[in-house]
Write a protein that holds these residues in place. Structure first.
Motif, mmCIF file in Angstrom:
data_model
loop_
_atom_site.group_PDB
_atom_site.id
_atom_site.type_symbol
_atom_site.label_atom_id
_atom_site.label_comp_id
_atom_site.label_asym_id
_atom_site.label_seq_id
_atom_site.Cartn_x
_atom_site.Cartn_y
_atom_site.Cartn_z
ATOM 1 N N SER A 68 0.864 -1.175 0.000
ATOM 2 C CA SER A 68 0.000 0.000 0.000
ATOM 3 C C SER A 68 0.900 1.223 0.000
ATOM 4 O O SER A 68 1.840 1.308 0.806
ATOM 5 C CB SER A 68 -0.885 -0.011 1.249
ATOM 6 N N GLU A 70 0.309 4.157 1.016
ATOM 7 C CA GLU A 70 0.206 4.860 2.298
ATOM 8 C C GLU A 70 1.050 4.164 3.363
ATOM 9 O O GLU A 70 1.731 4.825 4.167
ATOM 10 C CB GLU A 70 -1.250 4.940 2.743
ATOM 11 N N ASP A 71 1.003 2.826 3.377
ATOM 12 C CA ASP A 71 1.816 2.074 4.341
ATOM 13 C C ASP A 71 3.302 2.305 4.079
ATOM 14 O O ASP A 71 4.086 2.486 5.026
ATOM 15 C CB ASP A 71 1.497 0.586 4.248
ATOM 16 N N GLY A 73 4.667 4.912 2.766
ATOM 17 C CA GLY A 73 4.982 6.251 3.225
ATOM 18 C C GLY A 73 5.065 6.330 4.740
ATOM 19 O O GLY A 73 5.932 7.021 5.290
ATOM 20 N N ASP A 74 4.179 5.603 5.426
ATOM 21 C CA ASP A 74 4.195 5.605 6.892
ATOM 22 C C ASP A 74 5.508 5.056 7.434
ATOM 23 O O ASP A 74 5.977 5.489 8.497
ATOM 24 C CB ASP A 74 3.030 4.786 7.441
ATOM 25 N N GLN A 111 6.482 5.089 -2.198
ATOM 26 C CA GLN A 111 6.835 5.505 -0.838
ATOM 27 C C GLN A 111 7.065 7.001 -0.749
ATOM 28 O O GLN A 111 6.501 7.685 0.112
ATOM 29 C CB GLN A 111 8.089 4.731 -0.403
ATOM 30 N N THR A 114 4.090 9.461 -1.645
ATOM 31 C CA THR A 114 3.176 9.599 -0.513
ATOM 32 C C THR A 114 3.766 10.516 0.553
ATOM 33 O O THR A 114 3.067 11.374 1.112
ATOM 34 C CB THR A 114 2.883 8.210 0.088
ATOM 35 N N GLY A 117 3.408 13.921 -0.467
ATOM 36 C CA GLY A 117 2.027 14.326 -0.708
ATOM 37 C C GLY A 117 1.750 14.638 -2.165
ATOM 38 O O GLY A 117 0.959 15.537 -2.473
#
Length: 255
Positions: A68, A70-71, A73-74, A111, A114, A117
């Motif tokens: 994912s 978002e994952d 990037g987290d 990665q 995200t 942004g």
């Protein structure tokens, strides 16, 4: 920061780059210490947080697992207390790389898009010397994320050994591709004086209409992935495995 203090280096002009295991190390450095780097280039590397054991690292080299964005990037956002601004990112990968799958470049791209942004659609897409370049820019039009996919190139750093981009010579993992990653990184990061920039822009304008000027720069380069000739000097299976283990620990991919 010690080097900045001792040598009065400009902290806005500090970049990191690495190939293969060095690319994985570069991902670790950019995620763990984003406040120290203006940007970095990950060449045939792995995304941050892609493995925590040797089997996972070797599996990641064969191909990035389903992810994912978002994952991914987290994983970077949770690597430090930093909340921006984030380093500029340059991604390079050969389409014929049989050592580190180019799906890792897809994961690295997701990665950092995200983290910054940015939308999936690039602001610019072009062919340079037969290779695809995409860029995602800031409000001033400067690239925050660049993604180069080098057609028909294996595992290594792309070079142009002839012509106006000429820089370096062919050797293991330093591969002729008609495009110089070193020059293009330095140009994108604004690391050379205006006179040199103009000289290369004029030379390239004659040889390749529409290409950007590409000045030379001294950029720190991390180690290549161990276990590939001629890097390992240890003899026997145990020696090679030790080299791999040490490199994975140094890259933060295992304890």
């Amino acid at each position: 920061m010690a080097m900045v203090d001792i040598h009065r280096a400009d902290p806005t002009r500090i970049f990191v780059t690495g190939l293969s295991a060095g690319g994985a190390m570069t991902s670790v450095m950019l995620a763990s210490y984003p406040e120290l780097f203006a940007g970095g280039a990950i060449i045939a590397g792995l995304p941050y947080g892609s493995a925590s054991t040797i089997p996972q690292a070797l599996e990641a080299m064969r191909g990035a697992a389903a992810f994912s964005a978002e994952d991914m990037g987290d994983r970077v956002r949770h690597a430090s207390d930093h909340d921006g601004p984030w380093p500029r990112i340059s991604i390079w990968h050969g389409s014929a790389d049989a050592t580190v799958s180019s799906t890792n470049a897809d994961a690295i791209l997701a990665q950092w898009l995200t983290v910054h942004g940015l939308e999936p659609a690039p602001d610019a897409s072009e062919q340079i010397a037969g290779h695809r370049r995409r860029a995602w820019n800031d409000a001033a039009g400067h690239p925050l994320v660049e993604d180069y996919r080098i057609a028909n190139m294996g595992h290594g750093t792309p070079l142009a050994t002839t012509g106006p981009e000429a820089c370096g010579m062919e050797m293991p993992h330093m591969l002729e591709a008609g495009i110089s990653s070193t020059r293009r990184m330095a140009s994108s990061w604004g690391l050379l004086d205006a006179g040199t920039e103009r000289k290369f822009a004029q030379s390239l304008g004659k040889a390749q209409k529409g290409a950007a000027g590409l000045p030379v720069s001294r950029i720190s380069r991390l180690e290549e992935w161990p276990g590939e000739p001629p890097r390992p000097k240890a003899s026997g299976k145990a020696g090679v495995e030790k080299v791999i283990h040490d490199a994975l620990r140094a890259a933060g991919l295992m304890r």
